[in-house]
Scaffold this motif. Sequence first.
Motif, short mmCIF file in Angstrom:
data_model
loop_
_atom_site.label_atom_id
_atom_site.label_comp_id
_atom_site.label_asym_id
_atom_site.label_seq_id
_atom_site.Cartn_x
_atom_site.Cartn_y
_atom_site.Cartn_z
N GLY A 1 0.84 -1.25 0.07
CA GLY A 1 -0.14 -0.14 0.05
C GLY A 1 1.03 1.06 -0.05
O GLY A 1 0.60 2.29 -0.73
N LEU B 1 2.64 1.77 -3.48
CA LEU B 1 1.82 2.29 -4.53
C LEU B 1 1.27 3.63 -4.29
O LEU B 1 1.04 4.59 -5.38
N ALA C 1 -4.52 0.83 -5.31
CA ALA C 1 -4.09 0.53 -3.69
C ALA C 1 -5.24 0.38 -2.78
O ALA C 1 -5.32 0.05 -1.96
#
Length: 297
Positions: free
Chosen positions: A226, A229, A252
């Motif tokens: 996460g 991204l 994401a």
Amino acid sequence: MSTNPPLDARLQKLLQEGATELYAALAESTNLDEKLSAALEAATPGGQNPSPLTRMLRAGDAELRMTLAGSTDVEQKLTETLHEATYERRALTLAYWLAQGHMALSSVAPDVPKAAASWKSALEHARAIGQGVKVEGIVADTVLGAANALQRGGDVEAACAMLEAAYGLLGEGRHSRLKGQLARALTDRSIMRANADLERLEGSAVDLRRAVELNPHSHRAQVNLGVVLRILADRMRWSGSLVGASNKLNDAVDRLTDALAYLPGDRELTELRALVQDDLALVHSELEQGQIRGLSE
């Protein structure tokens, strides 16, 4: 179960070399002595390059008669004898390839392609004699031990290559430890590459996606994916690619939502998803206005 006496090593070798010709020589006959004698007479004597059958009959005639004695079904008896010889030959070949795989990993610079080729050959012979599951376990244990040592020594690249090679051969199966270790190694590599060079974040994202695919319960892999991204989306935004940033942020959000399905209520993942959603709202606003906030015209 065969009642044949233990095979002389020389006879084993000769049986393996001359099986096809011996079958032909013994065809359509139950009189062993007569057929062996006829075959021996037919074999070219004194040739510089005698056939496998000729060598067999010259060197192993006595043992072969003893081995096949007491049976009128020559083909059945020979089949049992050849089966035993083939099993022993495959077992020896299997041990050889396992040793070759171990040696390929024991050097200062592990030769992963050579080790993988050796494991593949070992597994082929193991499965042919009903030892596939056992040898798969041996390969998995060998790889896990070697990969752990490499990771402790800082060679994450070699550890990943080794684990990927073994996982490609063994697949899902019962080797969950191998799968989990590969996910951890890929996560380690992604972080190492990102810390060494921020321009390699795309490669880090590839590793983290693979790690999450292998082990979606890995909190470390999910969070880092996460974060990576989000950073990539921010770079796209400042480069002027709002559409690219929007796509990356949507990815994401989706991945963090999937992560929370495996790790429900996780605070860090929940907060990270909220930040990404805020970034996405800002990008959508900028797309509508046709201008990136904070970027001088």
